[in-house]
Scaffold this active site. Structure first.
Site, short mmCIF file in Angstrom:
data_model
loop_
_atom_site.label_atom_id
_atom_site.label_comp_id
_atom_site.label_asym_id
_atom_site.label_seq_id
_atom_site.Cartn_x
_atom_site.Cartn_y
_atom_site.Cartn_z
CB CYS A 1 -3.22 -0.87 9.00
SG CYS A 1 -4.59 -0.85 7.45
CB CYS B 1 -1.16 0.19 1.33
SG CYS B 1 0.53 0.09 3.10
FE1 FES Z 1 -1.60 -0.59 4.25
FE2 FES Z 1 -3.17 0.81 5.89
S1 FES Z 1 -3.83 0.79 4.02
S2 FES Z 1 -1.50 0.80 6.35
#
Ligand code: FES
Length: 146
Positions: free
Chosen positions: A103, A33
């Protein structure tokens, strides 16, 4: 989709910012991400985390998990901070949607990265501490292993 606690920590993050001359700094990132989390700690001679701050460049859940993680380690000993797993972070937020659990892993890794930095700077070995896999070397991105 998000619990009240997640929304609270996202909209009103605790301990956001940085510490000048910190005892320890750890930066971790998630390649998928692209989110990055940095944790600063001020640790006293007794191994108590007197202060902790974070800077997160990432999604709302990453901000909320960073915020709650700082609350969970502030005032704790290094040994106690090592018990703050991603599960503890998720529980403290009353849950996260399954797609956002990674996360919280970033928050656990940021704690370990900061404490790893502390151990290296002081030439000490901390029982139970592991080198974070997603340690970010800012000027050497190719070195990252995920
Ligand atoms: Fe990767 Fe939140 S989407 S840390």
């Amino acid at each position: 989709m998000y619990t009240k606690k997640v929304m609270d920590h996202f909209t009103n993050p605790r301990n956001m910012g940085e510490i000048e001359n910190p005892s320890a700094v750890g930066t971790v990132g998630n390649a998928k991400c692209g989110d990055i989390m940095r944790m600063y700690m001020d640790i006293d001679d007794n191994g108590v985390i007197r202060d902790v701050k974070f800077k997160t460049f990432g999604c709302g859940a990453a901000v909320a998990t960073s915020s709650i993680a700082t609350e969970l380690v502030k005032g704790k000993t290094i040994e106690e901070a090592l018990k703050v797993t991603n599960k503890a972070v998720v529980d403290a937020l009353d849950g996260l949607p399954p797609v956002k659990v990674h996360c919280s892993l970033l928050a656990e890794e940021a704690i370990h990265a900061a404490l790893w930095d502390y151990a290296e700077k002081n030439g000490i070995k901390i029982e139970g501490l592991r080198k974070p896999k997603s340690d970010v070397h800012e000027h050497d991105e190719d070195e990252q292993t995920y």
